[in-house]
Motif scaffolding. Structure first.
Motif, PDB file in Angstrom:
ATOM      1  N   ILE A 233      -1.773 -30.130   1.841  1.00 24.87           N
ATOM      2  CA  ILE A 233      -1.583 -31.258   0.921  1.00 24.87           C
ATOM      3  C   ILE A 233      -2.872 -32.065   0.801  1.00 24.87           C
ATOM      4  O   ILE A 233      -3.278 -32.467  -0.306  1.00 24.87           O
ATOM      5  CB  ILE A 233      -0.432 -32.148   1.421  1.00 24.87           C
ATOM      6  CG1 ILE A 233       0.870 -31.357   1.473  1.00 24.87           C
ATOM      7  CG2 ILE A 233      -0.272 -33.378   0.532  1.00 24.87           C
ATOM      8  CD1 ILE A 233       2.029 -32.131   2.064  1.00 24.87           C
ATOM      9  N   THR A 237      -5.061 -32.356  -2.691  1.00 22.54           N
ATOM     10  CA  THR A 237      -5.255 -33.693  -3.266  1.00 22.54           C
ATOM     11  C   THR A 237      -6.739 -34.031  -3.365  1.00 22.54           C
ATOM     12  O   THR A 237      -7.189 -34.636  -4.353  1.00 22.54           O
ATOM     13  CB  THR A 237      -4.534 -34.737  -2.406  1.00 22.54           C
ATOM     14  OG1 THR A 237      -3.175 -34.336  -2.215  1.00 22.54           O
ATOM     15  CG2 THR A 237      -4.562 -36.100  -3.078  1.00 22.54           C
ATOM     16  N   TYR A 238      -7.517 -33.626  -2.360  1.00 20.11           N
ATOM     17  CA  TYR A 238      -8.961 -33.851  -2.398  1.00 20.11           C
ATOM     18  C   TYR A 238      -9.582 -33.154  -3.601  1.00 20.11           C
ATOM     19  O   TYR A 238     -10.392 -33.757  -4.334  1.00 20.11           O
ATOM     20  CB  TYR A 238      -9.589 -33.337  -1.105  1.00 20.11           C
ATOM     21  CG  TYR A 238     -11.074 -33.084  -1.202  1.00 20.11           C
ATOM     22  CD1 TYR A 238     -11.984 -34.127  -1.126  1.00 20.11           C
ATOM     23  CD2 TYR A 238     -11.568 -31.792  -1.404  1.00 20.11           C
ATOM     24  CE1 TYR A 238     -13.349 -33.896  -1.236  1.00 20.11           C
ATOM     25  CE2 TYR A 238     -12.926 -31.561  -1.509  1.00 20.11           C
ATOM     26  CZ  TYR A 238     -13.805 -32.607  -1.424  1.00 20.11           C
ATOM     27  OH  TYR A 238     -15.159 -32.370  -1.544  1.00 20.11           O
ATOM     28  N   CYS A 240      -8.176 -32.302  -6.383  1.00 24.09           N
ATOM     29  CA  CYS A 240      -7.761 -32.979  -7.619  1.00 24.09           C
ATOM     30  C   CYS A 240      -8.545 -34.275  -7.825  1.00 24.09           C
ATOM     31  O   CYS A 240      -8.919 -34.613  -8.969  1.00 24.09           O
ATOM     32  CB  CYS A 240      -6.262 -33.263  -7.569  1.00 24.09           C
ATOM     33  SG  CYS A 240      -5.227 -31.778  -7.589  1.00 24.09           S
ATOM     34  N   MET A 241      -8.807 -35.024  -6.759  1.00 22.67           N
ATOM     35  CA  MET A 241      -9.590 -36.252  -6.887  1.00 22.67           C
ATOM     36  C   MET A 241     -11.023 -35.957  -7.345  1.00 22.67           C
ATOM     37  O   MET A 241     -11.613 -36.723  -8.120  1.00 22.67           O
ATOM     38  CB  MET A 241      -9.615 -36.991  -5.547  1.00 22.67           C
ATOM     39  CG  MET A 241      -8.287 -37.578  -5.109  1.00 22.67           C
ATOM     40  SD  MET A 241      -7.685 -38.904  -6.194  1.00 22.67           S
ATOM     41  CE  MET A 241      -6.430 -38.000  -7.121  1.00 22.67           C
ATOM     42  N   PRO A 259     -10.914 -42.678  -7.320  1.00 22.10           N
ATOM     43  CA  PRO A 259     -10.729 -41.290  -6.857  1.00 22.10           C
ATOM     44  C   PRO A 259     -11.825 -40.824  -5.906  1.00 22.10           C
ATOM     45  O   PRO A 259     -11.582 -39.986  -5.034  1.00 22.10           O
ATOM     46  CB  PRO A 259     -10.740 -40.482  -8.165  1.00 22.10           C
ATOM     47  CG  PRO A 259     -11.485 -41.315  -9.132  1.00 22.10           C
ATOM     48  CD  PRO A 259     -11.164 -42.727  -8.765  1.00 22.10           C
ATOM     49  N   LEU A 266      -9.919 -38.160   2.321  1.00 20.29           N
ATOM     50  CA  LEU A 266      -9.152 -36.928   2.480  1.00 20.29           C
ATOM     51  C   LEU A 266     -10.043 -35.770   2.913  1.00 20.29           C
ATOM     52  O   LEU A 266      -9.645 -34.944   3.749  1.00 20.29           O
ATOM     53  CB  LEU A 266      -8.449 -36.591   1.165  1.00 20.29           C
ATOM     54  CG  LEU A 266      -7.382 -37.589   0.701  1.00 20.29           C
ATOM     55  CD1 LEU A 266      -6.865 -37.206  -0.672  1.00 20.29           C
ATOM     56  CD2 LEU A 266      -6.243 -37.651   1.688  1.00 20.29           C
TER      57      LEU A 266
END
Length: 509
Positions: A233, A237-238, A240-241, A259, A266
């Motif tokens: 996860i 998420t990293y 995507c940021m 972001p 992350l």
């Protein structure tokens, strides 16, 4: 029907009966080899009887099936060499890996199979020859990648602010550059190279993670601690940021710091994932995951309720006061943040003794200190201590499961040329196309002698106990006489058993 019965026998609690019936059914199987064999037909979940025994943690049935598959190569005195069939165990050519099934199941008994032969030897061979070097190289490469991304964030394009401040609390002196101004100097070109590396790395992460999510399923992929679910996860998420930051940079949208800061936190937290490659640090990552997603998640609900209630009370109390004299509660968001700091005892209770404080502030703060600092924080410490105690009892077992999951992951990700198949092809010994693992075993003769001595002691004890029981049944008239005779018999039995046992040891010596 025969295959269904085999699967049912694997789930039977009576292991000895199940093994005998398993052999009986296979004796009537006409196609003992090849795809038509009853042992190779999967059920609706794609599990053969052998894989089902591993998933259910049936160690007796697993060892029984492995004994049927082994081939004795040669034996000389206490030394022997055995070939174990690893066709369904090895994850090299399996879509549904046996090792991955074991580490992904929630049954603790299944992880005990990782200590059995030949699974233990196969995992050790894979990890020592290929898994550990590749994993250490991947950890080093990721750290260098994060250093590159961090430097790009530190030297991001900024320019002095030209507009006037609209509030006395406005403290901004630099603003983000537009896209046309961001890549002009030579230093900007160097930063551009680092940014391209960062974006390419984020795309590679998504390309590698998304197929596994579709293959395993999101609930199982993100929910298994041993498989690294929370870290999956974090890393997705990293990535995507990073892509969101790139879009904001290309469109000259202000606010890329949001972001970017999330990605930094992350990305560096994901470094803890590589601690699983070391026995000293691997169990601690599991403890952190279980505490965060177990104890801390439940505690956060209670903490949110307490903070919301007391922050609202503090804001109402200071709503009529001058914020210049006590500005920690000048608006509602600031009241929430200040109450959160007070809850974690990061700051002391705000007080200005130069002015008169409201009376209700003292009452509410007293109640808040009792509930938050004394009760709830100590409750959290007790919950985490209990989790640490539970995980510490099985930390070695969990670390071995982590190693297996990491080995399977690397074996799937890396090209075949970098990870050759483990074991020996059966054609070299005239055993067909199956793959075998050669294991050399040494039988300790002293161990068998001690077992014989132990059995001699046990047999003598049983004989003496049976004789004593017969005497008690024939001579027992009252409860007191029975108790006295039992005591004297136990002493005589222990002396006789001990004496005869030592005589056996002397003769054998």
């Amino acid at each position: 029907i025969g295959n269904t019965v085999l699967h049912i026998l694997v789930l039977q609690p009576n292991k000895t009966f199940a093994c005998h019936m398993y052999s009986l059914i296979l004796s009537y199987d006409r196609s003992k080899e090849g795809p038509g064999s009853l042992e190779l037909i999967p059920n609706n979940e794609g599990l053969s009887p052998f894989k089902l025994a591993g998933v259910e943690g049936n160690t007796v049935m697993f060892q029984y099936l492995m004994q049927k598959r082994k081939e004795n190569l040669w034996s000389f005195g206490p030394l022997s060499t055995v070939l174990y069939d690893i066709t369904e165990i090895d994850s090299w050519a399996e879509d549904q890996s046996f090792l991955e099934l074991i580490v992904s199941t929630k049954k603790r008994e299944a992880r005990q199979i990782l200590d059995l032969t030949p699974v233990k030897e196969l995992v050790s061979l894979k990890w020592n020859m290929y898994g550990r070097p590749y994993f250490c190289f991947l950890a080093l490469f990721y750290i260098l990648y994060m250093v590159c991304f961090t430097m790009c964030c530190v030297y991001r394009p900024l320019k002095p602010r030209t507009g006037n401040r609209t509030s006395s609390r406005d403290n901004t002196i630099y603003v983000q550059k537009m896209l046309q101004e961001s890549y002009v100097a030579y230093e900007d070109e160097l930063r551009l190279v680092g940014e391209l590396i960062t974006v390419i790395g984020a795309v590679v992460i998504l390309v590698l993670e998304i197929p596994d999510i579709l293959r395993v399923g999101a609930a199982k992929y993100f929910g298994q601690t041993i498989l690294g679910g929370p870290f999956h996860i974090i890393v997705i998420t990293y990535a995507c940021m990073i892509l969101v930051t790139m879009v904001m940079r290309l469109t000259s949208t202000t606010g890329e710091v949001v972001p970017m800061s999330f990605a930094l936190v992350l990305g560096w937290c994901n470094v803890m994932y590589f601690a699983r490659g070391f026995q000293m640090l691997g169990p601690f990552t599991i403890m952190i995951q279980k505490m965060i997603f177990g104890d801390l998640m439940r505690f956060c609900w209670l903490m949110a309720v307490v903070i919301l209630g007391f922050a609202s009370a503090f804001y109402i109390i200071f709503q009529t006061e001058n914020p210049e004299n006590l500005g920690q509660f000048y608006n509602y968001p600031m009241s929430l943040f200040t109450t959160f700091e007070l809850f974690l005892t990061i700051i002391d209770g705000p007080a200005n003794y130069d002015v008169d404080l409201p009376f209700m502030y003292s009452v509410v703060y007293f109640a808040f200190a009792i509930i938050a600092a004394l009760l709830m924080l100590n409750l959290l410490i007790a919950m985490m201590g209990d989790t640490h105690w539970r995980v510490a009892h099985e930390q070695d077992e969990l670390w071995r499961a982590q190693v297996v999951a990491t080995t399977v992951m690397l074996e799937r990700k890396l090209p075949r040329c970098l990870w050759p198949r483990s074991g020996i092809c059966g054609r070299e010994f005239g055993l067909g196309d199956r793959w075998y693992l050669r294991i050399e075993d040494r039988v300790d003769p002293n161990k068998h002698k001690m077992m014989r001595y132990t059995e001699a002691f046990k047999a003598q004890d049983r004989d003496n106990y049976d004789k004593g029981s017969e005497k008690l049944e024939s001579n027992g008239d009252s409860l007191c006489k029975k108790e006295l005779s039992a005591l004297s018999l136990s002493r005589n039995t222990s002396r006789t058993s001990s004496h005869r046992g030592w005589e056996i040891l002397r003769r054998n010596t």
